[in-house]
Design a protein around this motif. Structure first.
Motif, mmCIF file in Angstrom:
data_model
loop_
_atom_site.group_PDB
_atom_site.id
_atom_site.type_symbol
_atom_site.label_atom_id
_atom_site.label_comp_id
_atom_site.label_asym_id
_atom_site.label_seq_id
_atom_site.Cartn_x
_atom_site.Cartn_y
_atom_site.Cartn_z
ATOM 1 N N LEU A 46 0.980 -1.268 0.049
ATOM 2 C CA LEU A 46 -0.083 -0.122 0.017
ATOM 3 C C LEU A 46 0.913 1.201 0.096
ATOM 4 C CD1 LEU A 46 -2.696 -0.865 2.655
ATOM 5 C CD2 LEU A 46 -2.937 -0.589 0.258
ATOM 6 N N ILE A 47 2.086 1.297 0.813
ATOM 7 C CA ILE A 47 2.837 2.137 0.960
ATOM 8 C C ILE A 47 4.293 1.753 0.574
ATOM 9 C CG2 ILE A 47 3.895 3.900 2.320
ATOM 10 C CD1 ILE A 47 1.079 3.736 4.238
ATOM 11 N N ASP A 48 4.950 2.219 -0.528
ATOM 12 C CA ASP A 48 6.151 1.801 -0.871
ATOM 13 C C ASP A 48 7.236 2.145 0.242
ATOM 14 O OD1 ASP A 48 8.634 1.173 -1.989
ATOM 15 O OD2 ASP A 48 7.946 1.836 -4.106
ATOM 16 N N MET A 49 8.034 1.375 1.018
ATOM 17 C CA MET A 49 8.778 1.772 1.915
ATOM 18 C C MET A 49 10.024 2.223 1.289
ATOM 19 S SD MET A 49 7.320 2.020 4.782
ATOM 20 C CE MET A 49 5.688 1.394 5.332
ATOM 21 N N ARG A 50 10.310 1.634 0.149
ATOM 22 C CA ARG A 50 11.789 2.050 -0.593
ATOM 23 C C ARG A 50 11.663 3.382 -0.783
ATOM 24 N NH1 ARG A 50 11.416 -2.777 -4.926
ATOM 25 N NH2 ARG A 50 9.318 -1.839 -4.939
ATOM 26 N N MET A 51 10.546 4.002 -1.457
ATOM 27 C CA MET A 51 10.487 5.147 -1.594
ATOM 28 C C MET A 51 10.281 6.224 -0.525
ATOM 29 S SD MET A 51 7.098 7.266 -3.500
ATOM 30 C CE MET A 51 6.028 6.971 -2.139
ATOM 31 N N MET A 52 9.693 5.511 0.696
ATOM 32 C CA MET A 52 9.528 6.370 1.900
ATOM 33 C C MET A 52 11.004 6.611 2.426
ATOM 34 S SD MET A 52 6.329 7.092 2.422
ATOM 35 C CE MET A 52 6.058 7.100 4.257
ATOM 36 N N ARG A 53 12.004 5.709 2.360
ATOM 37 C CA ARG A 53 13.135 5.993 2.786
ATOM 38 C C ARG A 53 14.107 7.081 2.073
ATOM 39 N NH1 ARG A 53 13.402 -0.106 2.781
ATOM 40 N NH2 ARG A 53 14.688 -0.207 1.118
ATOM 41 N N LEU A 54 13.598 7.519 1.009
ATOM 42 C CA LEU A 54 14.315 8.551 0.398
ATOM 43 C C LEU A 54 14.426 9.810 1.460
ATOM 44 C CD1 LEU A 54 12.890 8.676 -3.007
ATOM 45 C CD2 LEU A 54 15.052 7.758 -2.370
ATOM 46 N N PRO A 55 15.620 10.262 1.608
ATOM 47 C CA PRO A 55 15.744 11.386 2.695
ATOM 48 C C PRO A 55 14.582 12.473 2.363
ATOM 49 C CG PRO A 55 17.889 10.724 1.812
ATOM 50 C CD PRO A 55 16.870 10.148 1.025
ATOM 51 N N GLY A 56 14.707 12.959 1.264
ATOM 52 C CA GLY A 56 13.738 14.043 1.005
ATOM 53 C C GLY A 56 12.209 13.665 1.187
ATOM 54 N N VAL A 57 11.918 12.375 1.077
ATOM 55 C CA VAL A 57 10.588 12.135 1.430
ATOM 56 C C VAL A 57 10.189 11.877 2.824
ATOM 57 C CG1 VAL A 57 8.757 10.048 0.782
ATOM 58 C CG2 VAL A 57 10.596 10.971 -1.046
ATOM 59 N N THR A 111 11.785 12.780 5.462
ATOM 60 C CA THR A 111 11.739 14.127 6.149
ATOM 61 C C THR A 111 10.503 14.991 6.317
ATOM 62 O OG1 THR A 111 13.181 15.171 4.696
ATOM 63 C CG2 THR A 111 14.254 14.180 6.481
ATOM 64 N N THR A 112 10.070 15.116 4.750
ATOM 65 C CA THR A 112 9.024 15.953 4.704
ATOM 66 C C THR A 112 7.765 15.245 5.334
ATOM 67 O OG1 THR A 112 10.221 16.648 2.561
ATOM 68 C CG2 THR A 112 7.640 16.961 2.545
ATOM 69 N N ALA A 145 7.960 19.851 14.564
ATOM 70 C CA ALA A 145 7.748 19.946 12.928
ATOM 71 C C ALA A 145 8.809 20.938 12.377
ATOM 72 C CB ALA A 145 6.427 20.664 12.718
ATOM 73 N N ALA A 146 9.081 22.189 13.104
ATOM 74 C CA ALA A 146 10.086 22.953 12.675
ATOM 75 C C ALA A 146 11.282 22.491 12.760
ATOM 76 C CB ALA A 146 9.956 24.172 13.555
ATOM 77 N N LEU A 147 11.828 21.681 13.577
ATOM 78 C CA LEU A 147 13.135 20.892 13.782
ATOM 79 C C LEU A 147 13.126 19.959 12.590
ATOM 80 C CD1 LEU A 147 13.728 20.559 17.440
ATOM 81 C CD2 LEU A 147 14.703 22.362 15.901
ATOM 82 N N ALA A 148 12.246 19.358 12.188
ATOM 83 C CA ALA A 148 12.121 18.293 11.226
ATOM 84 C C ALA A 148 12.178 19.075 9.811
ATOM 85 C CB ALA A 148 10.870 17.454 11.263
ATOM 86 N N ALA A 149 11.755 20.039 9.787
ATOM 87 C CA ALA A 149 11.693 20.878 8.646
ATOM 88 C C ALA A 149 13.165 21.384 8.332
ATOM 89 C CB ALA A 149 10.923 22.109 8.728
#
Length: 484
Positions: free
Chosen positions: A254-265, A267-268, A448-452
């Motif tokens: 349902l959710i591609d964990m390989r894609m979710m591991r991308l740093p830009g993904v 963290t956002t 959320a600000a720190l994560a940004a």
């Protein structure tokens, strides 16, 4: 001539997608100012009536990835119509609901409409020129943000002139017409992604969300150290771990964990989770705070309309920031806009924690929230689009919206438990409950600000998103015959 027709068709397609996404977002917030009215009319408790919001967000969290995946397999336009029709059906049932239980069930059905987000983003990806995908996705995101704010403002005049049930009758008609327009005018995508639904992952996703949210929302009533609360929280942890393992091992996740591991993904998405928890809680509880009768020793005893007017600075600021976000893109990166938006949210919730005794303080805090949302929504969408391969735009942006919704469901349940933990003798929450709730929101906003700040820069993201062979699409393009 052909290109002119295609441009006209794209405009109509965009209008339909924007209407569907905007009304779903509006229904997220439209009922929040009238929760006290619903509580009184349906003879329920404040803790229970909060599930009118939580059930909607929980349902959307579950159905968004499911119908988004089905749309990839059988057709995004078809599933868009199904999502909008479900939203309209849920509105019909909610408008006629004789009890709080029926209303909560109706809100679960409405939550199916959350799939409009990934489906809309996927249709944009498939039908629009590549150069326009980013701007169109950002525009839809801005409309979603404005829709959420508009719902808070419109609730009062509608209830004053008619009745709170018209908050469902009116959207039922408009969303029903939007579903018809989607069927008639939105082209069926020629893109198909073969696969199947992993029902085991679906059950595990539903299970851990329910097991987490139920004890959080009922903890003050059941006792935070009670067997029910501790047992459900332990079950949530087990089911979450099982869901993650199932998704990683699944050939059709349902959710591609390989894609979710991308740093830009990731963290956002972390920003989306934390931001959603803070934002939806402000939508839900700030109108309740200003409507609290002055006999409680705080609040303004505001009517629903007056509460909506106090939220107007938030809507105006959200609209202005949404417009400026696109124009500032050439000078300020999406990351900078996201961090700035998150910082505005920290200031707003911190202000509510220490200064909520006058109307102007509520208005200023609401304006800061609006500025933050306007900047954050568009920038999150653009960060996701810029960090994933083109064929994953729909699922990635849809998942970002879904994670924001999951955060909202968790945040609303947590803050509801905090506010209602120690009511006064008259049944109203204590001011200390709201103060502690705003403090919790400040902590979420700060996180959320720190994560940004941890989101990779554009250059690093571009280098990190080169797909591995495992993430390349295989057999994705399937031509669908023209016509219906």
């Amino acid at each position: 001539m052909t290109e002119t027709v295609r441009r006209g068709s794209r405009r109509l397609t965009f209008f339909v997608l924007a209407a569907g996404a905007g009304f779903f977002a509006m229904l997220q917030s439209l009922i929040t100012p009238v929760l006290p009215t619903i509580q009184h009319d349906l003879h329920t408790s404040q803790n229970t009536v909060t599930w009118v919001l939580t059930a909607y967000l929980l349902s959307a969290s579950i159905f968004t990835p499911i119908l988004g995946r089905v749309g990839d397999m059988v057709g995004k336009e078809r599933m868009l119509v199904v999502s909008l029709a479900s939203l309209a059906l849920g509105c019909l049932l909610a408008a006629a609901a004789p009890s709080i239980g029926v209303l909560i069930v109706a809100r679960v059905i409405q939550g199916i409409g959350g799939a409009v987000f990934p489906l809309s983003f996927g249709i944009i990806r498939d039908e629009f020129p590549a150069a326009r995908v980013t701007s169109a996705v950002a525009a839809i995101s801005a409309i979603v943000a404005a829709g959420g704010g508009l719902g808070v403002v419109l609730a009062g005049p509608i209830v004053t002139a008619l009745d709170y049930r018209w908050l469902f009758w009116i959207p039922m008609v408009v969303v029903g017409l939007t579903a018809l327009a989607a069927h008639l005018f939105v082209p069926e995508s020629p893109v198909r992604t073969p696969g199947r639904i992993d029902w085991r992952a679906t059950v595990l996703l539903s299970g851990w969300l329910v097991a987490l949210l139920l004890p959080i929302s009922k903890g003050s009533a059941w006792g935070w150290t009670s067997g029910r609360v501790l047992g459900l929280l332990a079950l949530a942890v087990v089911l979450l771990a099982g869901w993650l393992v199932a998704e990683i091992r699944s050939t059709n996740p349902l959710i591609d964990m390989r894609m979710m591991r991308l740093p830009g993904v990731w963290t956002t998405n972390l920003v989306a989770l934390l931001y959603g928890a803070s934002m939806f809680s402000v939508y839900a509880f700030l109108p309740q705070f200003v409507q609290t009768p002055t006999v409680a020793g705080y609040g303004f005893g505001a009517s629903i309309t007056q509460a909506g007017l106090l939220m107007l600075p938030m809507l105006v600021a959200m609209f202005v920031a949404g417009i400026l976000a696109g124009r500032l893109a050439s000078r300020f990166s999406a990351k900078a806009q996201l961090a700035t938006g998150a910082a505005f949210n920290v200031l707003a919730t911190a202000m509510l924690t220490v200064a909520h005794d006058t109307r102007w303080e509520i208005g200023v805090a609401g304006g800061l929230v609006g500025l933050g949302i306007g900047l954050a929504f568009a920038s999150m969408a653009n960060l996701i689009v810029g960090n994933v391969p083109s064929w994953q735009t729909g699922v990635a942006t849809g998942m970002n919206a879904n994670i924001r919704t999951i955060g909202g469901a968790i945040g609303a349940a947590v803050v509801s438990g905090v506010i209602t933990a120690h009511p006064q003798a008259n049944g109203l929450p204590r001011e200390a409950g709201f103060t502690m709730g705003f403090l919790v929101l400040t902590g979420l906003a700060l996180a959320a600000a720190l994560a940004a700040l941890a989101v990779p820069s554009a250059r690093r993201a571009a280098a990190g998103r080169r797909p591995s062979p495992a993430t390349e699409p295989v057999g994705e393009l399937v031509t669908v015959p023209a016509g219906r």
